[in-house]
Design a protein around this motif. Structure first.
Motif, PDB file in Angstrom:
ATOM      1  N   THR A 111      -1.883  12.641  -6.180  1.00 33.40           N
ATOM      2  CA  THR A 111      -2.293  11.449  -5.683  1.00 33.40           C
ATOM      3  C   THR A 111      -3.333  10.945  -6.412  1.00 33.40           C
ATOM      4  N   GLU A 261      -0.724  14.839  -2.451  1.00 33.55           N
ATOM      5  CA  GLU A 261      -0.485  14.402  -1.284  1.00 33.55           C
ATOM      6  C   GLU A 261       1.260  14.758  -0.954  1.00 33.55           C
ATOM      7  N   ARG A 276      -2.858  13.743   3.931  1.00 36.70           N
ATOM      8  CA  ARG A 276      -2.528  13.066   3.029  1.00 36.70           C
ATOM      9  C   ARG A 276      -0.864  13.501   2.858  1.00 36.70           C
TER      10      ARG A 276
END
Length: 652
Positions: A111, A261, A276
């Motif tokens: 992420t 994530e 996430r």
């Protein structure tokens, strides 16, 4: 027919599949299917080793079909685009898969927190393809820099920035510091010409570790010439630079390891998610929205009773969750009670290069802090345990070759002590000599045991009949063909004068005497018929070992037998000091001495080829792979279909 589908071949998916296959191995009414977009399982915790050229590419891959060989798990290569929970179906571009029970273990992907340019301009380290690409990028930069005459451009080419000082970032920068030294020697650069930086927005590196271990890690990295930048607000990543607050670091290689994530697929699912893109589960690890959908590995969002934070995204979480899910699915199908997930984590370990690491390990209520050799030892032992559970002897052997025996530049926590190798032809004279000695011993004793099978001189007389030493001499004198005192004191029996036997610890003597009392002696101390058989077999063993060593056939087995026979003779208090060189020579000859002017050169490759084709052997992984040449570590092996994003089935 009940159909169980496991989506993702990462740690969680593989462990769940293994346990499901075991529970349903005798149930033909249950079908288990594992779907992944890659045909292999990736050891994501070891990506940094490939990225920095410590181990070859295949060291971090295990073919899924090989892992489930001979088991009730059908491995399917496909990429799932969507899941219809109402219809109990998974859909790819071309195929629809039905399921009764679904296990989601699609893992995570990097992420970028919305930081401008990070995804477009930074490399990542979250898949096999990432690791291979990064290794080639680093080597390419050194190659280009060696031809660059502009000092500023060369400095930028030789600057490497890792954004993220968690486990992945620190392990990578530690490995890169060793790879840098190799490439500096190869391309004739000074170590000071290369800049290595690890940066993070957090106030310290490895924030979940105790401060003492953080300080040790920082000191080691600084000693290795790594710059550590913390509390740095990262505002952008450009093509060739990263912006840290008010300063801009120029580098042609920027690696993003700052966070993860859930996979793209998980983000599109109509299920409750927190964190996430992690799927909320109950204590049975079922999705709170669908009873027949279980979650494993990094995709789990579950807060255990008494805790305030969800289970961490760690390999141990996947390893503990997989068996629980397998049990609960089996319980539901067979009508038995389910059990709750009660994780008990045993700590964390970080390797900072190949030779140094830190670890905070122990039991959930008592942790111990270790560093250096001991931390690396724990890490390797845990890796070996995991590999043994999923791929048995085959992968354990390969891992040991990569980590301890086939290493370059001493990049192992045991240094290069186990990796020093010399051509096997230097062992040829020793092999022939040891073979000759065994053969001559056997030929000398064969007429004695053949003509007088009841005259025992290779087994000490019972203590019930007489003192062991005098009894040995008396037994030797009882043979019609003269057997001197040394023959009674040593199984080698070739000396012409009596030599005192080597001492043996009392506890070993007691065990050996107890064994002999059971099998070789009558109540009055006389020998049993089994003693004659044993003595005859001993002579045949000497003859067989001698012949096999001379012709170079099965020399590893013959050499191990040399050691074993020597230990056995010593433990019976009948070995002279001459036996010591038999033992030493046997150990020296174990490692492939028959490959030079020996039949092993022809026979072993043929046997390996056919041995690997036996279904039972493949099911239990009782074979080894051919080790790559060390020079091949530099060769790229990036698949044509490689992509920058992490695979759907890989969970760290």
């Amino acid at each position: 027919m009940k159909k169980i589908v496991i989506l993702g071949g990462g740690y969680g998916g593989v462990v769940t599949g293994k346990h499901l296959a075991k529970k349903f191995k005798k149930n033909s009414d249950v079908q288990i299917q594992l779907i992944d977009r890659n045909p292999y399982h990736t050891l994501l915790t070891e990506l940094h080793e490939v990225a920095a050229n410590r181990t070859p590419e295949d060291a971090i891959r295990i073919e899924l079909k090989k892992m489930f060989e001979g088991r009730n798990v059908d491995v399917v290569l496909d990429s799932i685009d969507s899941i219809d929970f109402k219809a109990n179906q998974l859909c790819s571009a071309e195929v629809t898969y039905d399921y009764d029970y679904l296990v989601i273990g699609t893992g995570c992907k990097p992420t970028f927190f919305g930081i401008p340019g990070a995804e477009e301009n930074a490399l990542t380290l979250w898949s096999y393809e990432d690791a291979v690409r990064l290794k080639e990028q680093v080597r390419t930069m050194f190659g280009l820099a060696s031809k660059e005459t502009d000092a500023d451009k060369r400095r930028k080419m030789l600057s490497f920035v890792v954004v993220g000082a968690g486990f992945t970032g620190i392990e990578l920068i530690g490995e890169l510091s060793e790879y840098r030294d190799e490439l500096c020697r190869e391309y004739n650069f000074d170590r000071a010409d290369v800049r290595l930086v690890v940066a993070d927005m957090a106030p310290k590196i490895l924030p979940i570790l105790p401060d003492k271990l953080i300080e040790k890690s920082a000191r080691y990295l600084e000693k290795r010439g790594v710059e550590i930048i913390t509390s740095a607000k990262i505002t952008g990543v450009n093509q060739g630079s990263v912006v840290l607050g008010e300063q801009e670091l120029e580098a042609d290689t920027i690696v993003w390891t700052a966070g993860v994530e859930g996979s793209d697929l998980v983000g599109t699912l109509d299920v409750q998610q927190q964190g996430r893109k992690r799927i909320v589960t109950n204590d049975k690890l079922q999705s709170v929205d669908h009873d027949n959908v279980y979650i494993v590995g990094d995709n789990i969002f579950f807060i255990p009773e008494g805790e305030t934070r969800p289970v961490p995204q760690m390999v141990e979480n996947a390893e503990q969750a997989g068996p629980v899910i397998a049990h609960n699915i089996h319980a539901e199908i067979t009508g038995k009670p389910k059990k709750s997930y009660k994780p008990g984590f045993h700590g964390t370990m970080v390797s900072i290069g190949s030779r140094y690491g830190v670890a905070n390990v122990g039991m959930p209520n008592k942790m111990f802090q270790v560093s250096g050799f001991l931390a690396m030892f724990f890490k390797h032992m845990i890796n070996l345990y995991y590999l043994f559970t999923v791929a048995g002897f085959n992968k354990v052997w390969t891992y040991m070759m990569h980590e301890f025996f086939h290493v370059n530049n001493r990049r192992s926590f045991v240094g290069g002590h186990f990796s020093k190798r010399s051509p096997n032809f230097w062992l040829l004279p020793l092999r022939l000599f040891v073979g000759y000695k065994w053969l001559s011993e056997g030929l000398d004793k064969l007429p004695k045991v053949w003509n007088h099978p009841n005259s025992i001189f290779l087994i000490p007389a019972s203590s019930k009949a007489a003192d062991a030493t005098s009894a040995a001499s008396e037994a030797a004198g009882a043979v019609s063909t003269t057997v001197d005192a040394q023959s009674a004191a040593s199984a080698v029996g070739s000396a012409k004068e009596a030599v005192e036997a080597m001492p043996v610890p009392h506890f070993i003597t007691s065990m050996v005497n107890g064994f002999m009392d059971i099998f070789f002696y009558h109540a009055d101390g006389s020998f049993t018929p089994l003693a004659s058989v044993f003595q005859f077999c001993m002579v045949l063993a000497e003859l067989a070992i001698g012949v096999l060593l001379i012709v170079g056939l099965f020399t590893a087995i013959s050499s191990i037998a040399t050691v074993g026979l020597g230990v056995m003779i010593w433990s019976s208090s009948m070995a002279s000091t001459e036996m010591l060189w038999y033992l030493a020579a046997g150990i020296a000859l174990i490692g492939g001495s028959g490959s030079v002017f020996g039949l092993d050169y022809y026979v072993l490759p043929w046997l390996k080829k056919h041995w690997k084709g036996i279904p039972l052997v493949r099911k239990w992984y009782l074979y080894t792979e051919e080790s790559p040449e060390l020079g091949a570590l530099h060769k790229p092996a990036l698949p044509a279909s490689g992509s920058k994003s992490a695979s759907a089935g890989q969970s760290k």
